[in-house]
Design a protein around this motif. Sequence first.
Motif, PDB file in Angstrom:
ATOM      1  N   HIS A 133       0.832  -1.211   0.000  1.00 36.82           N
ATOM      2  CA  HIS A 133       0.000   0.000   0.000  1.00 36.82           C
ATOM      3  C   HIS A 133       0.867   1.262   0.000  1.00 36.82           C
ATOM      4  O   HIS A 133       0.738   2.104   0.881  1.00 36.82           O
ATOM      5  CB  HIS A 133      -0.906   0.020   1.238  1.00 36.82           C
ATOM      6  N   PRO A 134       1.724   1.443  -0.996  1.00 39.60           N
ATOM      7  CA  PRO A 134       2.659   2.574  -0.953  1.00 39.60           C
ATOM      8  C   PRO A 134       1.991   3.946  -0.983  1.00 39.60           C
ATOM      9  O   PRO A 134       2.516   4.896  -0.406  1.00 39.60           O
ATOM     10  CB  PRO A 134       3.535   2.367  -2.194  1.00 39.60           C
ATOM     11  N   ASP A 135       0.850   4.054  -1.641  1.00 41.26           N
ATOM     12  CA  ASP A 135       0.207   5.356  -1.797  1.00 41.26           C
ATOM     13  C   ASP A 135      -0.859   5.646  -0.751  1.00 41.26           C
ATOM     14  O   ASP A 135      -1.508   6.690  -0.803  1.00 41.26           O
ATOM     15  CB  ASP A 135      -0.407   5.479  -3.192  1.00 41.26           C
TER      16      ASP A 135
ATOM     17  N   PRO B 233      -2.614   7.123   2.277  1.00 47.85           N
ATOM     18  CA  PRO B 233      -2.285   8.338   3.034  1.00 47.85           C
ATOM     19  C   PRO B 233      -2.023   8.006   4.494  1.00 47.85           C
ATOM     20  O   PRO B 233      -2.714   7.176   5.087  1.00 47.85           O
ATOM     21  CB  PRO B 233      -3.528   9.208   2.881  1.00 47.85           C
TER      22      PRO B 233
ATOM     23  N   ARG C 166      -3.930  17.674   0.912  1.00 46.72           N
ATOM     24  CA  ARG C 166      -2.763  16.970   0.396  1.00 46.72           C
ATOM     25  C   ARG C 166      -2.363  15.940   1.449  1.00 46.72           C
ATOM     26  O   ARG C 166      -2.452  16.196   2.639  1.00 46.72           O
ATOM     27  CB  ARG C 166      -1.627  17.951   0.147  1.00 46.72           C
ATOM     28  N   HIS C 167      -1.917  14.796   0.980  1.00 47.35           N
ATOM     29  CA  HIS C 167      -1.558  13.716   1.893  1.00 47.35           C
ATOM     30  C   HIS C 167      -0.118  13.289   1.662  1.00 47.35           C
ATOM     31  O   HIS C 167       0.403  13.383   0.556  1.00 47.35           O
ATOM     32  CB  HIS C 167      -2.474  12.511   1.675  1.00 47.35           C
TER      33      HIS C 167
ATOM     34  N   SER D 169       2.144   9.970   1.689  1.00 43.42           N
ATOM     35  CA  SER D 169       1.901   8.540   1.534  1.00 43.42           C
ATOM     36  C   SER D 169       2.635   7.724   2.595  1.00 43.42           C
ATOM     37  O   SER D 169       3.618   8.170   3.198  1.00 43.42           O
ATOM     38  CB  SER D 169       2.350   8.075   0.153  1.00 43.42           C
TER      39      SER D 169
ATOM     40  N   ASN E 264       6.323   7.400   1.847  1.00 40.25           N
ATOM     41  CA  ASN E 264       7.155   8.542   2.244  1.00 40.25           C
ATOM     42  C   ASN E 264       7.319   8.640   3.752  1.00 40.25           C
ATOM     43  O   ASN E 264       8.402   8.971   4.244  1.00 40.25           O
ATOM     44  CB  ASN E 264       6.582   9.838   1.685  1.00 40.25           C
TER      45      ASN E 264
END
Length: 106
Positions: free
Chosen positions: A56-58, A60, A76-77, A79, A82
Amino acid sequence: MLVTFETKAHANITMFGEVAVTLIKLMGHSGTVPGALLAADVPAALERLRRAVSEHPDAPLDPKTGVGAADDGEERHVSLANRALPLIALLSDAAAAGENVMWSSP
C-alpha cells in the motif's frame, strides 16, 4: 505527541505520534510507546514494514493535527511510503550493525 526512534547505528528520528504508532504496528509490534526491538528482532520488523509499504505505498498516512490541509482548500496527503522511508533507513542501519531500536515520547 511525538515519538522518537533511537539506535546507535543511525541518527534519531522524531515523528508525529499517530504516524509512529501506525508504523510500529506495521512492524509487528503492539504499538505501545515506549517500546523497543532487540537487535535479533530488527530484521523481521524491517521486512514486515517493507512488505506493508510495498502492498500500500500510496495509502495516506497523515496525523490528525490539521497538517496536510493546503491554503487553497485542497487536501494533500503524505503517503505511507514517504512516511516510512526514514524509519526503514533507521531499521536497515540497525539491522546491518546488529543494534537494538528503541522508541519513546520525549
